[in-house]
Write a protein that holds these residues in place. Structure first.
Motif, PDB file in Angstrom:
ATOM      1  N   ASP A 214      16.046   4.618  12.059  1.00 29.51           N
ATOM      2  CA  ASP A 214      16.246   3.210  11.706  1.00 29.51           C
ATOM      3  C   ASP A 214      15.391   2.975  10.346  1.00 29.51           C
ATOM      4  O   ASP A 214      16.287   2.087   9.766  1.00 29.51           O
ATOM      5  N   ARG A 215      14.821   3.630   9.969  1.00 26.58           N
ATOM      6  CA  ARG A 215      14.012   3.663   8.857  1.00 26.58           C
ATOM      7  C   ARG A 215      14.858   4.053   7.636  1.00 26.58           C
ATOM      8  O   ARG A 215      15.047   3.322   6.648  1.00 26.58           O
ATOM      9  N   PHE A 261      10.822   5.484   1.393  1.00 23.30           N
ATOM     10  CA  PHE A 261      11.528   4.648   0.597  1.00 23.30           C
ATOM     11  C   PHE A 261      11.522   4.831  -1.145  1.00 23.30           C
ATOM     12  O   PHE A 261      12.408   4.630  -1.656  1.00 23.30           O
ATOM     13  N   ARG A 262      10.422   5.535  -1.467  1.00 20.40           N
ATOM     14  CA  ARG A 262      10.455   5.886  -2.851  1.00 20.40           C
ATOM     15  C   ARG A 262      11.652   6.700  -2.929  1.00 20.40           C
ATOM     16  O   ARG A 262      12.428   6.821  -4.062  1.00 20.40           O
ATOM     17  N   PHE A 263      12.015   8.003  -2.191  1.00 20.70           N
ATOM     18  CA  PHE A 263      12.871   9.014  -2.495  1.00 20.70           C
ATOM     19  C   PHE A 263      14.520   8.219  -2.253  1.00 20.70           C
ATOM     20  O   PHE A 263      15.141   8.590  -3.021  1.00 20.70           O
ATOM     21  N   ALA A 268      13.327   1.095  -7.326  1.00 18.94           N
ATOM     22  CA  ALA A 268      12.995   0.095  -6.726  1.00 18.94           C
ATOM     23  C   ALA A 268      11.178  -0.227  -6.751  1.00 18.94           C
ATOM     24  O   ALA A 268      10.477   0.863  -6.776  1.00 18.94           O
ATOM     25  N   ASN A 269      10.780  -1.597  -6.740  1.00 23.76           N
ATOM     26  CA  ASN A 269       9.457  -1.884  -6.593  1.00 23.76           C
ATOM     27  C   ASN A 269       9.174  -1.824  -5.187  1.00 23.76           C
ATOM     28  O   ASN A 269       9.445  -2.726  -4.462  1.00 23.76           O
ATOM     29  N   LEU A 288      -1.996   4.592  -3.063  1.00 24.55           N
ATOM     30  CA  LEU A 288      -1.523   4.606  -4.572  1.00 24.55           C
ATOM     31  C   LEU A 288      -0.968   5.944  -4.935  1.00 24.55           C
ATOM     32  O   LEU A 288      -0.773   5.801  -6.184  1.00 24.55           O
ATOM     33  N   ARG A 289      -1.219   6.804  -4.290  1.00 21.08           N
ATOM     34  CA  ARG A 289      -0.657   8.165  -4.789  1.00 21.08           C
ATOM     35  C   ARG A 289       0.392   8.637  -3.947  1.00 21.08           C
ATOM     36  O   ARG A 289       0.717   9.833  -3.599  1.00 21.08           O
ATOM     37  N   SER A 290       1.343   7.644  -3.308  1.00 19.61           N
ATOM     38  CA  SER A 290       2.192   8.356  -2.527  1.00 19.61           C
ATOM     39  C   SER A 290       3.738   7.558  -2.403  1.00 19.61           C
ATOM     40  O   SER A 290       4.372   7.610  -1.708  1.00 19.61           O
ATOM     41  N   GLY A 291       3.704   6.898  -3.805  1.00 18.52           N
ATOM     42  CA  GLY A 291       5.255   6.354  -4.090  1.00 18.52           C
ATOM     43  C   GLY A 291       4.884   4.868  -4.190  1.00 18.52           C
ATOM     44  O   GLY A 291       5.824   4.162  -4.615  1.00 18.52           O
TER      45      GLY A 291
END
Length: 323
Positions: A214-215, A261-263, A268-269, A288-291
């Motif tokens: 779903d994510r 979500f970063r990958f 995207a912000n 703050l170090r994970s995307g």
């Protein structure tokens, strides 16, 4: 090398569903997010948001008495949650809050209203406040439920920067958390706003019983729409709601969601919003170090948040500039 390779591929072309599911399969070992995955997600973030942390804040302009039955929400009239309700605040009060946000050092501020579509009079009221605040230099966003084309045009012409409307989760899972309106109605609202040349902020909530599939599907749908501002919210179980007995997500699972979500959406912000304190506490270093490229500061609608000074200190400790 697996994560670095996929990060390079994500820049060259969008990752497919199977590749994103492979990320999850390889990236979580014994319930913990692999550090190399989180590091690669941070490198992706730095490629497109170098040294930056984008901040925003919200205020509840209209609270409670919502006719919808979203299972996670304290403002639903269907749930036995004791919160104070109030109609849309008057213009002077809304302007005061915006001015206070600007004076505190924030440049982006959003008004949020509970319930469905606003009346035309209330749309006009928010539009007038927006014009006055944007003239002062504040970037104003709105989260006001369902909108028609006339509402969208009114807000756009008033200077609203982004219209916020979360898809929440995948279309498959959505009926498990809301029955009073459809996932499709949320999707159509986002699509209509984009068609009306409005910028959109749209994301979801996690830890409500959804699966990794779903994510992934939510991320892919947001990408297909072209949404470039994505708030990620984590469930804070609230007594009186149907999800009151749910466990808060572990920090590792939340970090893996951010990295996913970063990958999926490298440019995207990705803004971390509701539930951050429940999952991460006062520590922001790992987040703050994970995307992640953005944070919501201050209080949320019905739960407490973190002050601007606390966020500033955390960003400085990892060499980020606030935007």
């Amino acid at each position: 090398m697996f994560f670095t390779h996929l990060a390079h591929r994500a820049v060259a072309r969008p990752l497919r569903r199977g590749e994103l599911l492979d990320l999850v399969r390889v990236g979580i070992v014994r319930g913990r997010a692999v550090p190399e995955w989180l590091g690669a997600a941070h490198d992706l973030k730095e490629r497109f948001f170098p040294g930056q942390l984008h901040l925003c804040a919200i205020t509840s302009a209209k609270t409670g008495r919502c006719a919808e039955d979203c299972a996670f929400c304290a403002q639903s009239g269907h749930h036995a949650v004791d919160i104070a309700s109030h109609p849309l605040e008057d213009e002077a009060e809304l302007e005061r809050r915006g001015r206070l946000a600007l004076a505190s050092g924030l440049s982006r501020f959003s008004f949020v209203t509970s319930g469905g579509r606003l009346t035309k009079e209330r749309v006009a009221r928010l539009a007038r406040v927006t014009r006055r605040l944007t003239a002062l230099g504040l970037t104003v966003d709105l989260s006001v439920g369902t909108m028609d084309a006339e509402d969208m045009a009114c807000f756009r012409d008033a200077g609203v920067d982004r219209l916020h409307h979360n898809l929440e989760t995948s279309p498959r899972f959505y009926p498990r958390i809301c029955s009073t309106h459809s996932w499709r109605s949320r999707y159509d609202t986002v699509k209509a706003a984009l068609k009306a040349h409005c910028k959109v902020c749209s994301g979801g909530i996690f830890g409500v019983g959804e699966r990794w599939e779903d994510r992934v599907d939510l991320a892919l749908i947001l990408r297909s729409l072209g949404v470039d501002s994505i708030p990620l919210n984590f469930l804070t179980p609230i007594p009186g709601t149907p999800l009151a007995a749910y466990e808060v997500l572990s920090e590792d699972e939340a970090l893996a969601i951010i990295a996913l979500f970063r990958f999926a959406l490298p440019q995207a912000n990705i803004r971390i919003a509701g539930g951050r304190l429940a999952v991460f506490g006062d520590s922001l270093h790992a987040l703050l170090r994970s995307g992640a490229s953005g944070l919501m500061v201050g209080d949320y609608l019905t739960t407490p948040g973190m002050s601007l000074k606390q966020v500033q200190a955390a960003a400085t400790s990892v060499g980020l500039d606030l935007v």
